[in-house]
Design an enzyme around this catalytic site. Structure first.
Site, PDB file in Angstrom:
ATOM      1  N   LEU A  27       0.823  -1.213   0.000  1.00 38.46           N
ATOM      2  CA  LEU A  27       0.000   0.000   0.000  1.00 38.46           C
ATOM      3  C   LEU A  27       0.860   1.266   0.000  1.00 38.46           C
ATOM      4  O   LEU A  27       1.863   1.357   0.708  1.00 38.46           O
ATOM      5  CB  LEU A  27      -0.913   0.006   1.233  1.00 38.46           C
ATOM      6  CG  LEU A  27      -1.852  -1.197   1.356  1.00 38.46           C
ATOM      7  CD1 LEU A  27      -2.696  -1.089   2.630  1.00 38.46           C
ATOM      8  CD2 LEU A  27      -2.768  -1.327   0.133  1.00 38.46           C
ATOM      9  N   HIS A  28       0.461   2.213  -0.821  1.00 34.00           N
ATOM     10  CA  HIS A  28       1.135   3.510  -0.880  1.00 34.00           C
ATOM     11  C   HIS A  28       0.075   4.610  -0.805  1.00 34.00           C
ATOM     12  O   HIS A  28      -1.125   4.314  -0.604  1.00 34.00           O
ATOM     13  CB  HIS A  28       1.998   3.620  -2.139  1.00 34.00           C
ATOM     14  CG  HIS A  28       1.289   3.193  -3.386  1.00 34.00           C
ATOM     15  ND1 HIS A  28       0.201   3.855  -3.894  1.00 34.00           N
ATOM     16  CD2 HIS A  28       1.492   2.136  -4.215  1.00 34.00           C
ATOM     17  CE1 HIS A  28      -0.200   3.262  -4.989  1.00 34.00           C
ATOM     18  NE2 HIS A  28       0.540   2.195  -5.200  1.00 34.00           N
ATOM     19  N   HIS A  67      -3.266   4.247  -2.574  1.00 36.49           N
ATOM     20  CA  HIS A  67      -4.235   3.366  -1.909  1.00 36.49           C
ATOM     21  C   HIS A  67      -4.889   4.094  -0.734  1.00 36.49           C
ATOM     22  O   HIS A  67      -6.088   3.975  -0.498  1.00 36.49           O
ATOM     23  CB  HIS A  67      -3.542   2.110  -1.349  1.00 36.49           C
ATOM     24  CG  HIS A  67      -2.999   1.184  -2.391  1.00 36.49           C
ATOM     25  ND1 HIS A  67      -1.660   0.953  -2.541  1.00 36.49           N
ATOM     26  CD2 HIS A  67      -3.622   0.430  -3.316  1.00 36.49           C
ATOM     27  CE1 HIS A  67      -1.474   0.093  -3.525  1.00 36.49           C
ATOM     28  NE2 HIS A  67      -2.639  -0.242  -4.019  1.00 36.49           N
ATOM     29  N   GLN A 111      -4.660 -12.970 -12.576  1.00 37.32           N
ATOM     30  CA  GLN A 111      -4.496 -11.809 -13.456  1.00 37.32           C
ATOM     31  C   GLN A 111      -3.048 -11.628 -13.909  1.00 37.32           C
ATOM     32  O   GLN A 111      -2.712 -10.631 -14.544  1.00 37.32           O
ATOM     33  CB  GLN A 111      -5.046 -10.536 -12.810  1.00 37.32           C
ATOM     34  CG  GLN A 111      -4.299 -10.024 -11.594  1.00 37.32           C
ATOM     35  CD  GLN A 111      -5.069  -8.905 -10.897  1.00 37.32           C
ATOM     36  OE1 GLN A 111      -6.063  -9.138 -10.230  1.00 37.32           O
ATOM     37  NE2 GLN A 111      -4.601  -7.672 -11.053  1.00 37.32           N
ATOM     38  N   GLU A 148      -8.122   5.468 -10.816  1.00 38.92           N
ATOM     39  CA  GLU A 148      -8.184   5.701 -12.268  1.00 38.92           C
ATOM     40  C   GLU A 148      -6.849   5.396 -12.935  1.00 38.92           C
ATOM     41  O   GLU A 148      -6.757   5.385 -14.152  1.00 38.92           O
ATOM     42  CB  GLU A 148      -8.562   7.163 -12.550  1.00 38.92           C
ATOM     43  CG  GLU A 148     -10.026   7.441 -12.358  1.00 38.92           C
ATOM     44  CD  GLU A 148     -10.414   8.840 -12.798  1.00 38.92           C
ATOM     45  OE1 GLU A 148      -9.524   9.659 -13.086  1.00 38.92           O
ATOM     46  OE2 GLU A 148     -11.627   9.101 -12.832  1.00 38.92           O
ATOM     47  N   ASP A 175      -5.351   2.594 -13.135  1.00 38.77           N
ATOM     48  CA  ASP A 175      -5.626   1.402 -13.949  1.00 38.77           C
ATOM     49  C   ASP A 175      -6.949   1.662 -14.666  1.00 38.77           C
ATOM     50  O   ASP A 175      -7.989   1.094 -14.315  1.00 38.77           O
ATOM     51  CB  ASP A 175      -5.690   0.171 -13.039  1.00 38.77           C
ATOM     52  CG  ASP A 175      -4.345  -0.098 -12.399  1.00 38.77           C
ATOM     53  OD1 ASP A 175      -3.392  -0.368 -13.136  1.00 38.77           O
ATOM     54  OD2 ASP A 175      -4.241   0.013 -11.164  1.00 38.77           O
ATOM     55  N   GLN A 232      -8.889  -1.153 -16.469  1.00 44.97           N
ATOM     56  CA  GLN A 232      -9.462  -2.021 -15.427  1.00 44.97           C
ATOM     57  C   GLN A 232     -10.732  -1.399 -14.852  1.00 44.97           C
ATOM     58  O   GLN A 232     -11.749  -2.080 -14.650  1.00 44.97           O
ATOM     59  CB  GLN A 232      -8.415  -2.218 -14.327  1.00 44.97           C
ATOM     60  CG  GLN A 232      -8.976  -2.746 -13.016  1.00 44.97           C
ATOM     61  CD  GLN A 232      -7.908  -3.024 -11.994  1.00 44.97           C
ATOM     62  OE1 GLN A 232      -7.188  -4.000 -12.124  1.00 44.97           O
ATOM     63  NE2 GLN A 232      -7.788  -2.192 -10.965  1.00 44.97           N
ATOM     64  N   ARG A 248       4.466  -1.066  -8.454  1.00 42.55           N
ATOM     65  CA  ARG A 248       5.575  -1.499  -9.311  1.00 42.55           C
ATOM     66  C   ARG A 248       6.697  -0.466  -9.376  1.00 42.55           C
ATOM     67  O   ARG A 248       7.811  -0.797  -9.805  1.00 42.55           O
ATOM     68  CB  ARG A 248       5.074  -1.824 -10.714  1.00 42.55           C
ATOM     69  CG  ARG A 248       4.245  -3.104 -10.747  1.00 42.55           C
ATOM     70  CD  ARG A 248       4.064  -3.621 -12.157  1.00 42.55           C
ATOM     71  NE  ARG A 248       3.474  -4.948 -12.167  1.00 42.55           N
ATOM     72  CZ  ARG A 248       2.169  -5.200 -12.241  1.00 42.55           C
ATOM     73  NH1 ARG A 248       1.308  -4.210 -12.301  1.00 42.55           N
ATOM     74  NH2 ARG A 248       1.713  -6.433 -12.244  1.00 42.55           N
TER      75      ARG A 248
HETATM   76  O1  PAF Z   1      -5.814  -2.872  -9.082  1.00 38.34           O
HETATM   77  C1  PAF Z   1      -5.559  -3.849  -8.357  1.00 38.34           C
HETATM   78  O2  PAF Z   1      -4.856  -3.725  -7.342  1.00 38.34           O
HETATM   79  C2  PAF Z   1      -6.103  -5.209  -8.731  1.00 38.34           C
HETATM   80  O3  PAF Z   1      -6.140  -5.386 -10.109  1.00 38.34           O
HETATM   81  C3  PAF Z   1      -7.469  -5.517  -8.092  1.00 38.34           C
HETATM   82  C4  PAF Z   1      -8.543  -4.550  -8.569  1.00 38.34           C
HETATM   83  C5  PAF Z   1      -7.354  -5.445  -6.584  1.00 38.34           C
HETATM   84  C6  PAF Z   1      -7.912  -6.927  -8.480  1.00 38.34           C
HETATM   85  O4  PAF Z   1      -6.979  -7.880  -8.098  1.00 38.34           O
END
Ligand code: PAF
Length: 281
Positions: free
Chosen positions: A36-37, A40, A64, A151, A153, A156, A190
């Site tokens: 977590l950063h 988050h 994933q 946003e 990602d 996603q 990352r």
């Molecule tokens: O963005 C993420 O950290 C992941 O893709 C998620 C949404 C928790 C699903 O594993």
């Protein structure tokens, strides 16, 4: 500092949330893969402002990651994550083992067509099916009032919007704007993998996106603006540049005039894949 409750099973998660619901309290869910950063924590703060109870999840979802991706080296810092969640007053952490999420015999995959295709979908085959499957499970396990996603990602986020609408999951999905380092680099777990030299170059991705937006404002066509952006990334040492494109902000299809648009990019710096995107006014 809060009394963070930590649960590892779906039944404990449901019991805690059912208790709150019985007391008339609302619940926000923030799914994460840990490490977590501040981005988050921005999701946690937003969640806190929108619901009585905040539930975070930490699960490095194996489905994933493709076989050649960074599942094994993905940063895992559970003790430090727990401290951050406690400090931030999160009520409950759901941190299941893989066997709790994918028990023997698990055979269901959620595939979202259209919005999962192209961009990251072309470069990470199977990735969005893994994301869609685990997010669907988390939404159904917790059944929160609202679930929050960054946003950063962006594709996603659109996949999750689509699946929650298509499957009539009664949860509000909220995208929270990208949180950036002072030099513009989008925060990401990352980023920890970047060497010092790569970290110095990494903010060029955001600058390139801003330059593409400026070219578009100056009347340059999106093909030419994006081509110049791809060259700019390559000249700064990004290799390969997977994509840099302007898309419809909701469907991620080729943009139609009058619709809101976004410029999105993914490119590698050494061993680290970076993605970023910005809205176009
Ligand atoms: O963005 C993420 O950290 C992941 O893709 C998620 C949404 C928790 C699903 O594993």
């Amino acid at each position: 500092m809060s009394d963070l409750e930590i649960v590892r099973s779906i039944s404990e998660l449901r019991a805690a949330i059912t208790g709150w619901r019985r007391d008339g309290q609302t619940v926000a869910l923030v799914p994460t893969m840990g490490a977590l950063h501040d981005a988050h924590m921005a999701l946690m703060h937003e969640a806190r402002s929108r619901a009585d109870r905040v539930v975070a999840t930490i699960f490095v979802n194996p489905t994933q990651f493709a076989a050649d991706e960074d599942l094994d080296s993905y940063p895992r810092h559970e003790a430090a994550d727990i401290e951050k969640l406690q400090t931030d007053g999160v009520d409950l952490l759901f941190a299941p083992e893989a066997s709790e999420v994918y028990p023997d015999g698990f055979a269901t995959t959620i595939t979202v067509t259209g919005v999962s295709e192209g961009l990251c979908g072309d470069h990470r085959p199977g990735h969005f099916a893994g994301v869609a499957t685990v997010v669907t499970k988390l939404l159904l396990q917790a059944l929160p009032d609202i679930a929050l996603f960054g946003e950063k990602d962006y594709q996603q986020l659109q996949v999750i919007h689509r699946l929650s609408r298509d499957l009539n999951i009664p949860v509000e999905i909220l995208g929270v704007p990208t949180v950036r380092e002072p030099d513009g680099l989008a925060m990401s777990s990352r980023n920890l993998h970047l060497s010092k030299a790569e970290r110095d170059v990494a903010p060029q991705m955001y600058r390139t996106l801003m330059d593409v937006a400026a070219r578009l404002r100056n009347g340059i066509g999106s093909e030419a603006a994006c081509a110049a952006g791809r060259v700019q990334l390559a000249e700064n040492g990004f290799s390969p540049v997977e994509y840099l494109e302007v898309r419809d902000a909701e469907t991620l299809a080729q943009p139609l005039s009058g619709h809101s648009r976004r410029v999105l990019s993914a490119a590698w710096l050494g061993e680290t894949r970076l993605i970023d995107s910005i809205p176009l006014p």
